[in-house]
Design a protein around this motif. Sequence first.
Motif, PDB file in Angstrom:
ATOM      1  N   PRO A  95       0.806  -1.234   0.000  1.00 48.04           N
ATOM      2  CA  PRO A  95       0.000   0.000   0.000  1.00 48.04           C
ATOM      3  C   PRO A  95       0.831   1.271   0.000  1.00 48.04           C
ATOM      4  O   PRO A  95       0.438   2.268  -0.607  1.00 48.04           O
ATOM      5  CB  PRO A  95      -0.845  -0.137   1.275  1.00 48.04           C
ATOM      6  N   GLU A  96       1.997   1.265   0.682  1.00 46.12           N
ATOM      7  CA  GLU A  96       2.826   2.475   0.723  1.00 46.12           C
ATOM      8  C   GLU A  96       3.352   2.809  -0.667  1.00 46.12           C
ATOM      9  O   GLU A  96       3.308   3.966  -1.117  1.00 46.12           O
ATOM     10  CB  GLU A  96       3.985   2.289   1.712  1.00 46.12           C
TER      11      GLU A  96
ATOM     12  N   TYR B  65       3.326   5.877  -5.815  1.00 51.42           N
ATOM     13  CA  TYR B  65       3.290   5.905  -7.275  1.00 51.42           C
ATOM     14  C   TYR B  65       1.915   6.278  -7.831  1.00 51.42           C
ATOM     15  O   TYR B  65       1.725   6.332  -9.050  1.00 51.42           O
ATOM     16  CB  TYR B  65       3.703   4.539  -7.838  1.00 51.42           C
ATOM     17  N   GLY B  66       0.952   6.509  -6.941  1.00 50.17           N
ATOM     18  CA  GLY B  66      -0.369   6.908  -7.402  1.00 50.17           C
ATOM     19  C   GLY B  66      -1.125   5.815  -8.118  1.00 50.17           C
ATOM     20  O   GLY B  66      -1.943   6.089  -9.013  1.00 50.17           O
TER      21      GLY B  66
END
Length: 434
Positions: free
Chosen positions: A177-178, A183-184
Amino acid sequence: MSSDPLIDSLTAALDARPDDLPLRLHLAGLLLDGGRGAEAIAHVGQALARDPGNAQAQALMQRALGAPVPDPSPPSAQRPAPDGPPAQRPAPDGPPAQRPAPDGPPADDPLAAYAQELADVVPPRFAPAGDEPEPVRGEADRVYDVESSSVRLADVGGMSAVKERLELAFLGPLRNPELRRMYGKSLRGGLMLYGPPGCGKTFLARAVAGEMGAKFLSLSIVDVLDMWVGNSERNLHELFQAARRNAPCVLFLDEIDALGHKRSQVSSSSMRTLGNQLLAELDGMEGDNEGVFVLAATNTPWDVDPALRRPGRLDRMVLVLPPDADARAAILEYHLRERPIANIDLRRVVAATEDFSGADLAHLCETAAEFAMADSVRTGEVRMIEQRDLERALKEVRPSTRPWLSTARNVAMFANEGGVYDDLVGYLKRRKLL
């Protein structure tokens, strides 16, 4: 079928100790005594696979194969007539008893007679009068089954390129998730699986849901179409809403060519409207699709409306091919693992099954088992499934993918605009089919 507490207890004990042959054979004997021959044969077959020379197992198998089939007639056949004595079961050599039915079906029509007997036992139930259906109470009453898949990608034989594409598109961003936020990368997207029938597209979609720990919702044309104007669009919207409520969720659109056929080739205005509704749902105009992963499957991607492949919708296409040699070996082992086998040359069978789909390989094993079982019944001696049975089955079972490959060859040669089917062209060239 009624449940026997002793059989249930022995079955639970056998699940914990599957290699306990005396326990398995004792359970098989009880199943035979209870008229459950099919279950008994399955247990005896597993015992023979572990110990082919076991005399008790062979005796039980012969008993099971020669046992008479239980009488499937319903209990109501022995119920007394309204004004007469109870109907008696006919003697083995006598004529069948006729059920008095002055106003009922003819006595020589067994299906009609059986339906009448069921009507006597279970009276028909009619829905209450009124134009409005009963209201839906909670998610549990909805007709759309949202499942939890236990299948993993490791259970899928071969398909390394397909798994890599799925890892890049869906699984990697979900596990990190991070990085996804940095990176969007959105947790939404669509991917179309295409290829010949029977090659595991539906199984692969379930494996993606299981790998993600996500819910799984399958949609087909029969879940959507309705005879009343507007109801088909409403059904499609409700299916997408169910996926959004259960996010993260894999929404599987099976036979997408039927639901999203090229609108230029559709003469029905209602089907064009349904196609427009599908495009709106994929865009998220009717709701937020975050966490909804859309996987579509089709055998004929050239019949799918090009608007569905626009970026943001089903913008990635993955070719699901017939299994290679390693995958065929894994599939054959899977379908033979619970059957009694002996002296099978797996490499020889794998070499003879090029172009076989996963469904074809399952049918091949089933056919070989039928030959071995028929031989056991004919001779009265139980034997294993052998190489000769598979070779005999190979003479009957033909690969179902070849007609599709012939059609795909024409598409690759004359309709590969923009390189959409470059993967297919590369495969056909490697196979020297192009």
